[in-house]
Motif scaffolding. Structure first.
Motif, PDB file in Angstrom:
ATOM      1  N   TYR A 182     -20.238 -12.780 -33.282  1.00  0.00           N
ATOM      2  CA  TYR A 182     -21.027 -13.443 -32.249  1.00  0.00           C
ATOM      3  C   TYR A 182     -21.985 -14.456 -32.867  1.00  0.00           C
ATOM      4  CZ  TYR A 182     -19.298  -9.511 -29.473  1.00  0.00           C
ATOM      5  OH  TYR A 182     -18.495  -8.582 -28.847  1.00  0.00           O
ATOM      6  N   MET A 183     -22.512 -14.138 -34.032  1.00  0.00           N
ATOM      7  CA  MET A 183     -23.373 -15.089 -34.742  1.00  0.00           C
ATOM      8  C   MET A 183     -22.658 -16.411 -34.947  1.00  0.00           C
ATOM      9  SD  MET A 183     -24.618 -14.951 -38.714  1.00  0.00           S
ATOM     10  CE  MET A 183     -22.985 -15.512 -39.224  1.00  0.00           C
ATOM     11  N   LYS A 184     -21.404 -16.352 -35.399  1.00  0.00           N
ATOM     12  CA  LYS A 184     -20.627 -17.577 -35.627  1.00  0.00           C
ATOM     13  C   LYS A 184     -20.487 -18.377 -34.342  1.00  0.00           C
ATOM     14  CE  LYS A 184     -16.756 -16.862 -37.808  1.00  0.00           C
ATOM     15  NZ  LYS A 184     -15.493 -16.164 -38.168  1.00  0.00           N
ATOM     16  N   LEU A 185     -20.243 -17.701 -33.241  1.00  0.00           N
ATOM     17  CA  LEU A 185     -20.089 -18.365 -31.946  1.00  0.00           C
ATOM     18  C   LEU A 185     -21.345 -19.158 -31.591  1.00  0.00           C
ATOM     19  CD1 LEU A 185     -18.621 -16.633 -28.794  1.00  0.00           C
ATOM     20  CD2 LEU A 185     -20.721 -17.938 -28.631  1.00  0.00           C
ATOM     21  N   PHE A 186     -22.511 -18.555 -31.789  1.00  0.00           N
ATOM     22  CA  PHE A 186     -23.755 -19.222 -31.395  1.00  0.00           C
ATOM     23  C   PHE A 186     -24.201 -20.268 -32.413  1.00  0.00           C
ATOM     24  CE2 PHE A 186     -24.060 -15.171 -28.970  1.00  0.00           C
ATOM     25  CZ  PHE A 186     -23.999 -15.743 -27.703  1.00  0.00           C
ATOM     26  N   LEU A 187     -23.929 -20.054 -33.695  1.00  0.00           N
ATOM     27  CA  LEU A 187     -24.234 -21.095 -34.678  1.00  0.00           C
ATOM     28  C   LEU A 187     -23.444 -22.360 -34.375  1.00  0.00           C
ATOM     29  CD1 LEU A 187     -24.295 -19.077 -38.044  1.00  0.00           C
ATOM     30  CD2 LEU A 187     -26.264 -20.036 -36.824  1.00  0.00           C
ATOM     31  N   GLU A 188     -22.206 -22.207 -33.948  1.00  0.00           N
ATOM     32  CA  GLU A 188     -21.378 -23.365 -33.594  1.00  0.00           C
ATOM     33  C   GLU A 188     -21.940 -24.123 -32.395  1.00  0.00           C
ATOM     34  OE1 GLU A 188     -17.586 -21.617 -32.895  1.00  0.00           O
ATOM     35  OE2 GLU A 188     -17.144 -21.312 -35.030  1.00  0.00           O
ATOM     36  N   ARG A 189     -22.770 -23.470 -31.622  1.00  0.00           N
ATOM     37  CA  ARG A 189     -23.375 -24.082 -30.441  1.00  0.00           C
ATOM     38  C   ARG A 189     -24.831 -24.454 -30.672  1.00  0.00           C
ATOM     39  NH1 ARG A 189     -19.029 -21.685 -29.467  1.00  0.00           N
ATOM     40  NH2 ARG A 189     -17.725 -22.218 -27.662  1.00  0.00           N
ATOM     41  N   ASN A 197     -10.002 -12.318 -25.874  1.00  0.00           N
ATOM     42  CA  ASN A 197     -10.071 -13.376 -24.849  1.00  0.00           C
ATOM     43  C   ASN A 197     -11.006 -14.484 -25.331  1.00  0.00           C
ATOM     44  OD1 ASN A 197      -8.855 -11.737 -22.278  1.00  0.00           O
ATOM     45  ND2 ASN A 197     -10.249 -10.432 -23.447  1.00  0.00           N
ATOM     46  N   LYS A 198     -10.815 -14.921 -26.573  1.00  0.00           N
ATOM     47  CA  LYS A 198     -11.780 -15.812 -27.218  1.00  0.00           C
ATOM     48  C   LYS A 198     -12.014 -17.098 -26.416  1.00  0.00           C
ATOM     49  CE  LYS A 198     -12.921 -17.555 -31.832  1.00  0.00           C
ATOM     50  NZ  LYS A 198     -13.157 -18.988 -31.551  1.00  0.00           N
ATOM     51  N   GLU A 199     -10.934 -17.705 -25.944  1.00  0.00           N
ATOM     52  CA  GLU A 199     -11.077 -18.971 -25.225  1.00  0.00           C
ATOM     53  C   GLU A 199     -11.861 -18.785 -23.926  1.00  0.00           C
ATOM     54  OE1 GLU A 199      -8.163 -22.335 -23.165  1.00  0.00           O
ATOM     55  OE2 GLU A 199      -7.413 -21.153 -24.849  1.00  0.00           O
ATOM     56  N   ALA A 200     -11.523 -17.751 -23.167  1.00  0.00           N
ATOM     57  CA  ALA A 200     -12.225 -17.496 -21.910  1.00  0.00           C
ATOM     58  C   ALA A 200     -13.685 -17.113 -22.163  1.00  0.00           C
ATOM     59  CB  ALA A 200     -11.517 -16.388 -21.131  1.00  0.00           C
ATOM     60  N   TYR A 201     -13.924 -16.353 -23.222  1.00  0.00           N
ATOM     61  CA  TYR A 201     -15.271 -15.908 -23.578  1.00  0.00           C
ATOM     62  C   TYR A 201     -16.147 -17.116 -23.920  1.00  0.00           C
ATOM     63  CZ  TYR A 201     -18.436 -12.232 -25.397  1.00  0.00           C
ATOM     64  OH  TYR A 201     -19.484 -11.350 -25.614  1.00  0.00           O
ATOM     65  N   GLU A 202     -15.623 -17.998 -24.743  1.00  0.00           N
ATOM     66  CA  GLU A 202     -16.391 -19.181 -25.131  1.00  0.00           C
ATOM     67  C   GLU A 202     -16.618 -20.104 -23.937  1.00  0.00           C
ATOM     68  OE1 GLU A 202     -14.767 -21.076 -28.551  1.00  0.00           O
ATOM     69  OE2 GLU A 202     -15.241 -19.399 -29.881  1.00  0.00           O
ATOM     70  N   LYS A 203     -15.624 -20.215 -23.083  1.00  0.00           N
ATOM     71  CA  LYS A 203     -15.763 -21.100 -21.923  1.00  0.00           C
ATOM     72  C   LYS A 203     -16.844 -20.608 -20.976  1.00  0.00           C
ATOM     73  CE  LYS A 203     -13.266 -23.367 -18.162  1.00  0.00           C
ATOM     74  NZ  LYS A 203     -14.378 -23.147 -17.202  1.00  0.00           N
ATOM     75  N   VAL A 204     -16.879 -19.303 -20.708  1.00  0.00           N
ATOM     76  CA  VAL A 204     -17.882 -18.808 -19.772  1.00  0.00           C
ATOM     77  C   VAL A 204     -19.280 -18.937 -20.362  1.00  0.00           C
ATOM     78  CG1 VAL A 204     -17.952 -16.331 -20.414  1.00  0.00           C
ATOM     79  CG2 VAL A 204     -18.294 -17.033 -18.030  1.00  0.00           C
ATOM     80  N   ILE A 205     -19.414 -18.790 -21.677  1.00  0.00           N
ATOM     81  CA  ILE A 205     -20.722 -19.002 -22.303  1.00  0.00           C
ATOM     82  C   ILE A 205     -21.135 -20.469 -22.204  1.00  0.00           C
ATOM     83  CG2 ILE A 205     -21.859 -19.108 -24.574  1.00  0.00           C
ATOM     84  CD1 ILE A 205     -20.725 -16.360 -25.146  1.00  0.00           C
ATOM     85  N   ASP A 206     -20.199 -21.374 -22.461  1.00  0.00           N
ATOM     86  CA  ASP A 206     -20.511 -22.804 -22.335  1.00  0.00           C
ATOM     87  C   ASP A 206     -20.906 -23.147 -20.904  1.00  0.00           C
ATOM     88  OD1 ASP A 206     -20.057 -23.297 -25.025  1.00  0.00           O
ATOM     89  OD2 ASP A 206     -17.965 -23.862 -24.729  1.00  0.00           O
ATOM     90  N   ASP A 207     -20.199 -22.596 -19.935  1.00  0.00           N
ATOM     91  CA  ASP A 207     -20.537 -22.843 -18.529  1.00  0.00           C
ATOM     92  C   ASP A 207     -21.906 -22.263 -18.193  1.00  0.00           C
ATOM     93  OD1 ASP A 207     -18.082 -24.057 -18.211  1.00  0.00           O
ATOM     94  OD2 ASP A 207     -17.136 -22.330 -17.220  1.00  0.00           O
ATOM     95  N   PHE A 208     -22.173 -21.081 -18.682  1.00  0.00           N
ATOM     96  CA  PHE A 208     -23.461 -20.424 -18.436  1.00  0.00           C
ATOM     97  C   PHE A 208     -24.597 -21.241 -19.027  1.00  0.00           C
ATOM     98  CE2 PHE A 208     -26.632 -17.161 -19.814  1.00  0.00           C
ATOM     99  CZ  PHE A 208     -26.969 -16.659 -18.574  1.00  0.00           C
ATOM    100  N   PHE A 209     -24.421 -21.707 -20.248  1.00  0.00           N
ATOM    101  CA  PHE A 209     -25.435 -22.552 -20.874  1.00  0.00           C
ATOM    102  C   PHE A 209     -25.649 -23.831 -20.065  1.00  0.00           C
ATOM    103  CE2 PHE A 209     -24.956 -20.912 -25.538  1.00  0.00           C
ATOM    104  CZ  PHE A 209     -25.632 -19.756 -25.181  1.00  0.00           C
TER     105      PHE A 209
END
Length: 302
Positions: free
Chosen positions: A100-107, A284-296
């Motif tokens: 999860y750290m990697k996901l948020f560092l990328e953002r 579900n990496k793609e869907a997970y990242e997409k919903v976070i991007d939408d939420f942000f």
């Protein structure tokens, strides 16, 4: 009279036995070792040993109000004053949070990973499934605000017990953070225990929980009913993103649906198609990242 005394002794013995066995399981659940977590995460392709060794992290120590050190890592991802705190699940530790750290560092977020009480390098003798953990999370948020400023943007990502801890904290502190992402929480500890007793042990809950609750209160100072995100969800006014795997058979997705329904104000939800418990991101990496991007995009100020 003698028979009554014997029956009473048997009942007391049963209560004590059940209470001790149950509370030992709850308070001292066997934790995964660092090697076990790293072997799983590398085998399943979520990180490599090179990535782990190359993390540019600052070791941090925060004092818990209960007298032990809370250990964690701070990983800088941006000069902006915006931070994600990651709260792991039971039996895990901060190594589990690296994906999860990697996901948020990328953002473009700074990330703080920490170990819950009795997990990883953090002190504490018992696990309480969010009851005492919520106060440690409060200490972590306070540390960020003191070090980087009260105007910092702070989000909390929690998985499983970490998600429960996040919701209990948010409901207690009246939105101490700006937003919350909760992945596969249970809505109520008593309901979760009833489900597990039925599915895993085939034991009727009334034969266990009343006695276990007495011993839990005596041994660790809280009751099962104290751990209930659904009882505080309406206190949370800031945005919450709820995530759960549709096929989770350990904590049922209906629990997240219940929390989502009860949450007032800004919210989103993803029920991911694939994955067992705590595998929404992994499967579900793609869907997970997409919903976070939408939420942000919808709810988080830059």
């Amino acid at each position: 009279m003698k028979k009554i005394v014997i029956l009473l002794g048997i009942l007391i013995g049963y209560m004590a036995t059940i209470g001790m066995i149950f509370t030992n399981i709850v308070m001292f659940m066997k934790k995964k070792t660092d090697d076990e977590i790293l072997e799983r995460e590398t085998r399943e392709g979520r990180l490599t040993l090179d990535e782990i060794q190359s993390i540019q992290k600052e070791d941090i120590t925060i004092q818990s109000k209960f007298g032990y050190p809370i250990k964690g890592w701070f990983v800088k991802g941006t000069e902006k004053n915006r931070f994600i705190i990651i709260s792991h699940g039971v039996t895990q530790n901060k190594l589990n949070s690296i994906k999860y750290m990697k996901l948020f560092l990328e953002r473009d977020w700074n990330v703080l990973l920490y170990d819950h009480r009795r997990h990883g390098e953090t002190g504490g003798k018992t696990t309480s499934y969010g009851h005492y953990e919520k106060f440690d999370l409060e200490s972590v948020v306070t540390w960020v605000k003191k070090k980087y400023g009260e105007n910092s943007t702070i989000g909390i990502h929690g998985e499983s017990m970490g998600a429960v801890t996040t919701l209990l904290y948010a409901g207690m502190i009246e939105d101490g953070a700006d937003f919350y992402i909760v992945d596969c929480p249970f809505s109520d500890f008593e309901a979760q225990l009833k489900y597990l007793l039925k599915v895993d042990y085939k034991i009727p809950a009334p034969l266990v929980l009343p006695f276990a609750n007495i011993f839990l209160k005596l041994r660790d100072g809280y009751s099962i009913k104290d751990v209930s995100p659904v009882s505080v969800i309406q206190n949370i006014k800031n945005p919450v993103l709820f995530i759960h795997s549709a096929k989770d058979d350990y904590i049922l997705p209906e629990m997240t649906m219940e929390l989502y329904k009860m949450k007032e104000g800004p919210k989103q939800m993803l029920i991911a198609e694939r994955g067992k418990h705590a595998y929404s991101f992994a499967d579900n990496k793609e869907a997970y990242e997409k919903v976070i991007d939408d939420f942000f995009a919808n709810y988080v100020r830059d």
